[in-house]
Each structure stands twice: as structure tokens, then as C-alpha cells.
Design an enzyme around this catalytic site. Structure first.
Site, PDB file in Angstrom:
ATOM      1  N   HIS A  79       8.787   0.526  -0.497  1.00  0.00           N
ATOM      2  CA  HIS A  79       7.870  -0.499  -0.106  1.00  0.00           C
ATOM      3  C   HIS A  79       8.598  -1.588   1.125  1.00  0.00           C
ATOM      4  O   HIS A  79       7.763  -1.801   1.911  1.00  0.00           O
ATOM      5  CB  HIS A  79       7.607  -1.591  -1.283  1.00  0.00           C
ATOM      6  CG  HIS A  79       7.280  -0.888  -2.622  1.00  0.00           C
ATOM      7  ND1 HIS A  79       7.925  -0.825  -3.780  1.00  0.00           N
ATOM      8  CD2 HIS A  79       6.035   0.050  -2.674  1.00  0.00           C
ATOM      9  CE1 HIS A  79       7.118   0.039  -4.676  1.00  0.00           C
ATOM     10  NE2 HIS A  79       5.995   0.372  -3.902  1.00  0.00           N
TER      11      HIS A  79
ATOM     12  N   CYS B 105       0.827  18.269 -11.276  1.00  0.00           N
ATOM     13  CA  CYS B 105       0.734  17.509 -10.101  1.00  0.00           C
ATOM     14  C   CYS B 105       1.727  17.687  -9.297  1.00  0.00           C
ATOM     15  O   CYS B 105       2.934  17.365  -9.560  1.00  0.00           O
ATOM     16  CB  CYS B 105       0.306  16.030 -10.427  1.00  0.00           C
ATOM     17  SG  CYS B 105       0.518  15.027  -9.140  1.00  0.00           S
TER      18      CYS B 105
HETATM   19  N1  MSP Z   1      -1.987   1.016  -3.976  1.00  0.00           N
HETATM   20  C1  MSP Z   1      -1.801   2.093  -3.613  1.00  0.00           C
HETATM   21  C2  MSP Z   1      -2.052   1.730  -2.137  1.00  0.00           C
HETATM   22  C3  MSP Z   1      -3.539   1.148  -1.795  1.00  0.00           C
HETATM   23  S1  MSP Z   1      -3.825   0.993  -0.122  1.00  0.00           S
HETATM   24  C4  MSP Z   1      -5.318   0.672   0.161  1.00  0.00           C
HETATM   25  C5  MSP Z   1      -0.580   2.323  -3.693  1.00  0.00           C
HETATM   26  N2  MSP Z   1       0.494   1.838  -4.190  1.00  0.00           N
HETATM   27  S2  MSP Z   1       2.234   2.229  -4.052  1.00  0.00           S
HETATM   28  O1  MSP Z   1       2.929   1.117  -4.793  1.00  0.00           O
HETATM   29  O2  MSP Z   1       2.209   3.294  -4.830  1.00  0.00           O
HETATM   30  O3  MSP Z   1       2.527   2.176  -2.394  1.00  0.00           O
HETATM   31  C6  MSP Z   1       2.581   3.565  -1.829  1.00  0.00           C
HETATM   32  C7  MSP Z   1       3.378   3.132  -0.549  1.00  0.00           C
HETATM   33  O4  MSP Z   1       4.569   2.531  -0.851  1.00  0.00           O
HETATM   34  C8  MSP Z   1       3.532   4.239   0.376  1.00  0.00           C
HETATM   35  O5  MSP Z   1       2.438   4.487   0.979  1.00  0.00           O
HETATM   36  C9  MSP Z   1       4.674   3.511   1.365  1.00  0.00           C
HETATM   37  O6  MSP Z   1       3.876   2.779   2.118  1.00  0.00           O
HETATM   38  C10 MSP Z   1       5.580   2.901   0.162  1.00  0.00           C
HETATM   39  N3  MSP Z   1       6.460   3.870  -0.367  1.00  0.00           N
HETATM   40  C11 MSP Z   1       6.516   4.098  -1.824  1.00  0.00           C
HETATM   41  N4  MSP Z   1       7.595   5.039  -1.920  1.00  0.00           N
HETATM   42  C12 MSP Z   1       8.226   5.415  -0.839  1.00  0.00           C
HETATM   43  C13 MSP Z   1       9.248   5.932  -0.486  1.00  0.00           C
HETATM   44  N5  MSP Z   1      10.034   6.469  -1.177  1.00  0.00           N
HETATM   45  N6  MSP Z   1       9.478   5.995   0.939  1.00  0.00           N
HETATM   46  C14 MSP Z   1       8.729   5.289   1.893  1.00  0.00           C
HETATM   47  N7  MSP Z   1       7.732   4.785   1.661  1.00  0.00           N
HETATM   48  C15 MSP Z   1       7.377   4.622   0.243  1.00  0.00           C
HETATM   49  O7  MSP Z   1      -0.204   3.670  -3.356  1.00  0.00           O
END
Ligand code: MSP
Length: 648
Positions: free
Chosen positions: A20, A142
Site C-alpha cells: 500500500h 484461486c
Molecule cells: N479495495 C480494492 C481496490 C479498490 S479500488 C477501486 C483492493 N484493496 S487492497 O487493499 O487489496 O489493495 C490492493 C492494492 O494495494 C494493489 O493494487 C496495490 O496498489 C497495493 N498492494 C497490495 N499489495 C501489494 C504488494 N505486495 N506490492 C505492491 N503493491 C501492492 O484491492
């Protein structure tokens, strides 16, 4: 020009981690870069708070969903300032305004006939919050969550996504910049080469109540993606707010590869159904692993941004993540990697360039910016390199190739360091006839530092403040805060006063000692203290060199002003023999207040004659800033000792 950049809104079922942090740092850097280019920028992030994943997490925490989402959303909001991330708006999907607009949009799409009711059975992955296709499964699991999906049959509402397959394909084909880097565009095109199925957009309330109720059927709530994606519109006041008008046509979304499909397929087709123009660009980055292993709670290697900042400092974290990851590809985080980058790129290359250049201006020109004269060939190639660096940097940053932008900057740092060695200012300083050449060399070095401060503002805003201060500027000065106004050679005004700064990037220990520096949930070493400035390599002297200095306590017995000098005083001391020293402290001390003081002197400095007065030694003083003015404070001995006592 205007820029609107967004991050995904993060699920509140987990606390913020490195992944994040990376996306949000990238969005912040881009937004600062665009401001540097003179754009009006809107940068939005936020939290995604509905759905069964969140309900499960709240149950595990044994608190109601409302209280739970408030708590975790606050953790995200509190994390960003630690990373010097400054978003213009933080949106939550539980905001009343967001909910109202999502309902209005659902109604509109329903009225247009693009939402219908149907019976459905399929393989549902709770982790992804979507139905998976048989062919997506790997060994029956998955691929993202390594768990088998559940077979579910129920009646639900569907979005007629298939209707928009052709227009979407055409749009992607006609707009090569719509999805970048290209590998992700190709992935989407490959996916669209097969028929698109419609998208299930509801959950019966019998199964989930924590969501936005459908406006046309109160027995259902909307499925998370339909709710979440719309944040990009509600956050700027869709449908009739002025910011919507101003920013939507330039919207750029930033995501990681995990949520490519919702952003590249669901979202544009939803926009088509709503009659809203498509966003302008989707930027997709890869995944951070930790020590080459997928980051996961079960493995216990989740890296938290707060701990990274405490261990390495915010500038280093921002620089490292942007420099280390080739945007679009996966990268691996490790404590060794970040310490090596910090010590090599920041402490050595950049930090040393700064301290060497600024120290020399203090030493040879009393901290004043000298006036340059006609450039030599060497000067001209330095200027040309600066212009080339600015051009490459600008192009790379605009294209989301941050690692290349920083590479261009560091090549220039290398050239500036070579320029010092090649021009040997210390040799020029020994020859009065070369004084004008020394002025030019020092001026050019300060210009290099200014352009570096300018280009590094978006990447390391904290360091840029300190770098600007070293040049006697504030970080908001257009000379270091505007590519338009500051992005040309030769803008520093001769005569300007520099400020004294401490080491920009103290070296980090860890790599050499083999001690783990990473802070994951698995290993929890104590945070490294960074606040005490550590000497950089060029500052280090060996012990024999230090031993050559004869430092002694001297008692001041007489002080007189020196004729025609505003700065100098003739100081007579006992150390233990009587001697005179000429000291540049007349603007800081009255002669009478010095008598009787015991101060520290360098006793074995070669004697010199200054303004006709013999000087045998040097009085030591600290340079400091008081009310923005430089002041010298003598290093005195607190307890009385015998004059001439050695200081060791
Ligand atoms: N809530 C949804 C997104 C909705 S947007 C309309 C979601 N949330 S999430 O908390 O899973 O966040 C995903 C995002 O967090 C990824 O697309 C990226 O931006 C970031 N990342 C989460 N894990 C990551 C890594 N290990 N490496 C890089 N970025 C990553 O999906």
C-alpha cells in the site's frame, strides 16, 4: 494543465503494509512532480469498507463493522503523513455522499436496461470477492489466494458488461497509452479476445448486509466493485461539482497488477453504461516481495511502513522504493538492499557532493555564493549535462519510469563529483591568481546542487527542505520548486548567503555488521537511531591525522580590535606561554566580555600575519543560526583548568 491521480482505495481488512505504501508514495511523487511542472493537481486516496471480507475481519476483532472500519481506516489516514504523502482528498466508501451517488448511478444504469436479474451459479472466491472462471483455477485453487473457491447458486443482479466488449476493445486499440506498461495492455487485450461474460453486481441481504442497498430492490446490497470503483467519481463531486468538471477528463488511475481486470474491464464498461467519458490512463505496477518471498501474514513477513520509516527514515524509504522497482515489474524488498542503496546513493554520492561543495564555499568564500566568470569547456559540458539530465528526468517521471528518472539524476551526481576532482578547488584556493576560476567552479557546483534539489523535491520532499536550506533557500522558492522557473542553468544570485547544515544522509549501519535491519513481524530488532549525525566517508580522518593536531586550553588575557577590520580581533592568550591569535569574532563578541575566558585553540597551526598582526594558532568556535543570522559561539571550558592543558 490539470492532473488527477488516484490510488486504489484499500480494503480495511488489513493494516497498511509496504505494498500500500509503495502505490501511495508513487501517487504522491507523481502529484508533486506535476506540481513542479506547474499543473493544478488533485490527488486522491482512501479506503474500501464494504463487503464480506470486512465483516469477517470485524467478527475476528469482535467488534461491529462500523467501529472496525473506523479504526482501520484511521490507521491508513495516520500512516500517510509519516511517509510525507499529502493527498488532497481521502475518500471512504462509507461516506454518505459516496453512498448516495452510488445508488443514483445504479438506478441510472438499471433504467437504461444494463442491469438485469438472473439466477446464477458459479465458483466464488471470497479473497477476490468475485466469481472465478474454471480456466483461471490452478490445481483447483484461486491463483491469488491458493484456496478453493466455493460453489454458489443464487439469484442476483447482473451488469450487462458483454454489451460493451467491442467499444472497449476499440478504445484500447486506438489509445496505446490507455493502459501502461504495455505488458498489461497486452494482457487485457488477450482477455478481451474471448467473449466477456456479464458481471454479478449484488449480494442478497440474507448473505451480506454490510453494503450499499440497491435503490431498486431493498433485499440486495451492491457487490463491492460496483461500489468501490465509483469512488473515483464521487471523490471529485460527480455529477455536477466543479472539481468533476475540472479533473475527470484528465483522470489517471494507479494500481498494482492484482486489480487490473476490475480497472481495465469492469470500470471502463461501467463508465460507458453510465454515459461518462473513460478515464485517461491506467498505470499498473508490479508486486513487492520480501526477501524474494510473497509478503503474507501467514508467513509473518509483512513489512509495515511505520517501522520502515523508524528504521531507515522517510527519505530513504521513498527513494529506495522508487529507485529499486522498475515500474511494472515485481521487486524484492530486503534490509540489505535498502541499506546498500542508502549508503551508496544517498550518503556517499549525493550526501558527499553536497557536503563537499557547501563546505568549500564556507571555507573559501565565507558561505557566500561567488560570481562566476566566462565558462571553460569543462563548465560548458557540465551545463549541457545538467540540461540533458533535466530533460531525461522530466520525460521519465511523466511516463511513470521513476527508476529511470532517478538514474538520470544520479548520473549527473556522478558528473558533479568528477567535476570537483577535475577542478581541484583546494588547489585553486592556494593561488590568488586563480581566485576568479575558484569562484566559477564553486558557483557551478552550487548550481548543480540547486538543480538536484529541484529534481529531488517530488521524491524526497524532506531532504529537499534541508538541501534548499543549505543553499540559503526555502523549499517553496521557485528556484527549487518550479521546473519552469528554476529548470535552467545559472539562476543562483551571487552574493547570496548559504546556511550551515548537518550531514544530509547519515550512513546506516547494518550491512557491514551483518545485523538484521528489516522490521517484519517475524524479526523485530530495535529501531536504529538516526538522529545523531554520523560522519560520511570523505569526512573521516585517521587517528594519526587527529593526533597531529595540538588542541589546548588557552586563557584570554587581553583583546584589542584590529584597525580597518570589522571581523577580526587581536586576542592575547596564555597556553601556557603568552601568544597572540587573530580571531574572526569581532561581530559576535565585545572585547571586554572575552577577558578571563578559557577557550580551545589549535596551538600548532602555522603562524601567519593577518592585517599586520602575528597569529599563532586558531580559536575554535561553533557556527550556529540565531534568528536566521549566523553566529559564532566560542568553545569554552566550563571548569577552570591550567592554561595550556591538552584537549584530547
Ligand atoms: N479495495 C480494492 C481496490 C479498490 S479500488 C477501486 C483492493 N484493496 S487492497 O487493499 O487489496 O489493495 C490492493 C492494492 O494495494 C494493489 O493494487 C496495490 O496498489 C497495493 N498492494 C497490495 N499489495 C501489494 C504488494 N505486495 N506490492 C505492491 N503493491 C501492492 O484491492
Amino acid at each position: 494543465m490539470t492532473t488527477y491521480i488516484t490510488t486504489p482505495i484499500y480494503y480495511v481488512n488489513a493494516q497498511p503494509h509496504l505494498g500500500h505504501a509503495y502505490t501511495t508514495i508513487v501517487a504522491d511523487t507523481y502529484s508533486r512532480f506535476k506540481r513542479l511542472c506547474g499543473d493544478t493537481v488533485r490527488f486522491q486516496t482512501g479506503t474500501d469498507e464494504h463487503g464480506d471480507k470486512i465483516v469477517k475481519a470485524a467478527e475476528n476483532a469482535d467488534i461491529p463493522p462500523r467501529e472496525y472500519v473506523d479504526r482501520i481506516s484511521a490507521q491508513f489516514r495516520e500512516t500517510w503523513p509519516l511517509l510525507q504523502v499529502e493527498a488532497d482528498h481521502f475518500i471512504r466508501t462509507t461516506d454518505a455522499a459516496h453512498i448516495a451517488v452510488v445508488r443514483a448511478i445504479l438506478q441510472k444504469v438499471y433504467d437504461r436496461g444494463d442491469i438485469y436479474f438472473d439466477e446464477y451459479s458459479g465458483l466464488y472466491c471470497r479473497g477476490c470477492e468475485r466469481y472465478l472462471m474454471e480456466k483461471e483455477l490452478v490445481d483447483g485453487n484461486c491463483p491469488d489466494h491458493q484456496t478453493p473457491p466455493q460453489e454458489i447458486a443464487e439469484q442476483n443482479y447482473f451488469f450487462r458488461m458483454s454489451r460493451y466488449q467491442q467499444p472497449l476493445l476499440e478504445h484500447i486499440r486506438n489509445n496505446p497509452e490507455f493502459i501502461t506498461p504495455e505488458r498489461y495492455r497486452n494482457e487485457v487485450l488477450a482477455f478481451l479476445s474471448e467473449p466477456l461474460t456479464d458481471l454479478c453486481i449484488s449480494r442478497p441481504k440474507s448473505r451480506l448486509t454490510w453494503g450499499i442497498e440497491l435503490p431498486f430492490d431493498d433485499k440486495f446490497v451492491t457487490y463491492v466493485w460496483f461500489d468501490a470503483l465509483i469512488n473515483y467519481l464521487t471523490g471529485i463531486g460527480y455529477p455536477d461539482g466543479p472539481d468533476f468538471e475540472k479533473f475527470w477528463s484528465v483522470a489517471e488511475h494507479l494500481i498494482a497488477k492484482d486489480i487490473l481486470k476490475p480497472h481495465a474491464i469492469y470500470w471502463p464498461t461501467m463508465l460507458m453504461a453510465m454515459g461518462v467519458p473513460l478515464y485517461k490512463k491506467l498505470h499498473v505496477h508490479g508486486y513487492w516481495n520480501v526477501d524474494d518471498t510473497k509478503m503474507s501474514k501467514s508467513i509473518g513477513n509483512v513489512v509495515r511502513p511505520k517501522e520502515l520509516v523508524e528504521t531507515y527514515g522517510v527519505d530513504t524509504l521513498r527513494y529506495f522504493t522508487l529507485r529499486e522497482m522498475s515500474f511494472g515489474l515485481d521487486s524484492s524488498f530486503s534490509s540489505d538492499a535498502i541499506v546498500v542503496r542508502h549508503n551508496a546513493d544517498l550518503a556517499n554520492d549525493l550526501g558527499n557532493l553536497f557536503s563537499r561543495a557547501i563546505t568549500m564555499v564556507w571555507k573559501y568564500r565565507e558561505g557566500r555564493i561567488p560570481a562566476p566568470s566566462f565558462p571553460s569547456e569543462d563548465d560548458q559540458s557540465l551545463r549541457d549535462a545538467a540540461q540533458a539530465m533535466l530533460r531525461d528526468y522530466r520525460q521519465a517521471m511523466a511516463d511513470f519510469r521513476f527508476h529511470l528518472g532517478l538514474q538520470a539524476v544520479w548520473e549527473f551526481v556522478g558528473l558533479a563529483n568528477k567535476y570537483i576532482v577535475g577542478n581541484a578547488p583546494w588547489a585553486l584556493a592556494k593561488d590568488v591568481e586563480k581566485s576568479a576560476r575558484l569562484d566559477t567552479v564553486l558557483y557551478n557546483l552550487l548550481e548543480c546542487l540547486r538543480l538536484l534539489t529541484l529534481t529531488l523535491q517530488p521524491v524526497m520532499p524532506g531532504a529537499a527542505v534541508r538541501m534548499a536550506a543549505g543553499l540559503g533557500l526555502v523549499a517553496a522558492d521557485p528556484l527549487v520548486a518550479s521546473l519552469e522557473k528554476g529548470g535552467v542553468w545559472g539562476l543562483l544570485v551571487p552574493g547570496g548567503q548559504l546556511m550551515a547544515i548537518t550531514t544530509l544522509f547519515p550512513r546506516l549501519e547494518g550491512k557491514t555488521t551483518g545485523e538484521p535491519v528489516a522490521k517484519t513481524e517475524r524479526d523485530q530488532p530495535q529501531p536504529k537511531k538516526q538522529d545523531a549525525p554520523v560522519m560520511t566517508e570523505v569526512d573521516l580522518v585517521d587517528f594519526q591525522f587527529f593526533q597531529k593536531l595540538d588542541l589546548r586550553v588557552a586563557e584570554i588575557i587581553a583583546v584589542e580590535p584590529i584597525k580597518n577590520s570589522k571581523k577580526l580581533l587581536k586576542v592575547t592568550v596564555l597556553a601556557p606561554e603568552e601568544r597572540t591569535i587573530v580571531a574572526g569574532i569581532a561581530e559576535h563578541y565585545q572585547p571586554e566580555e572575552l577577558i578571563g575566558s578559557q577557550v580551545v585553540i589549535v596551538a600548532n597551526l602555522k603562524p601567519a600575519k593577518l592585517m599586520g598582526v602575528n597569529s599563532h594558532g586558531m580559536v575554535l568556535a561553533a557556527k550556529t543560526l540565531i534568528d536566521g543570522k549566523e553566529k559564532l559561539v566560542l568553545s569554552k571550558v566550563r571548569e577552570t583548568v591550567a592554561p595550556g592543558s591538552k584537549v584530547a
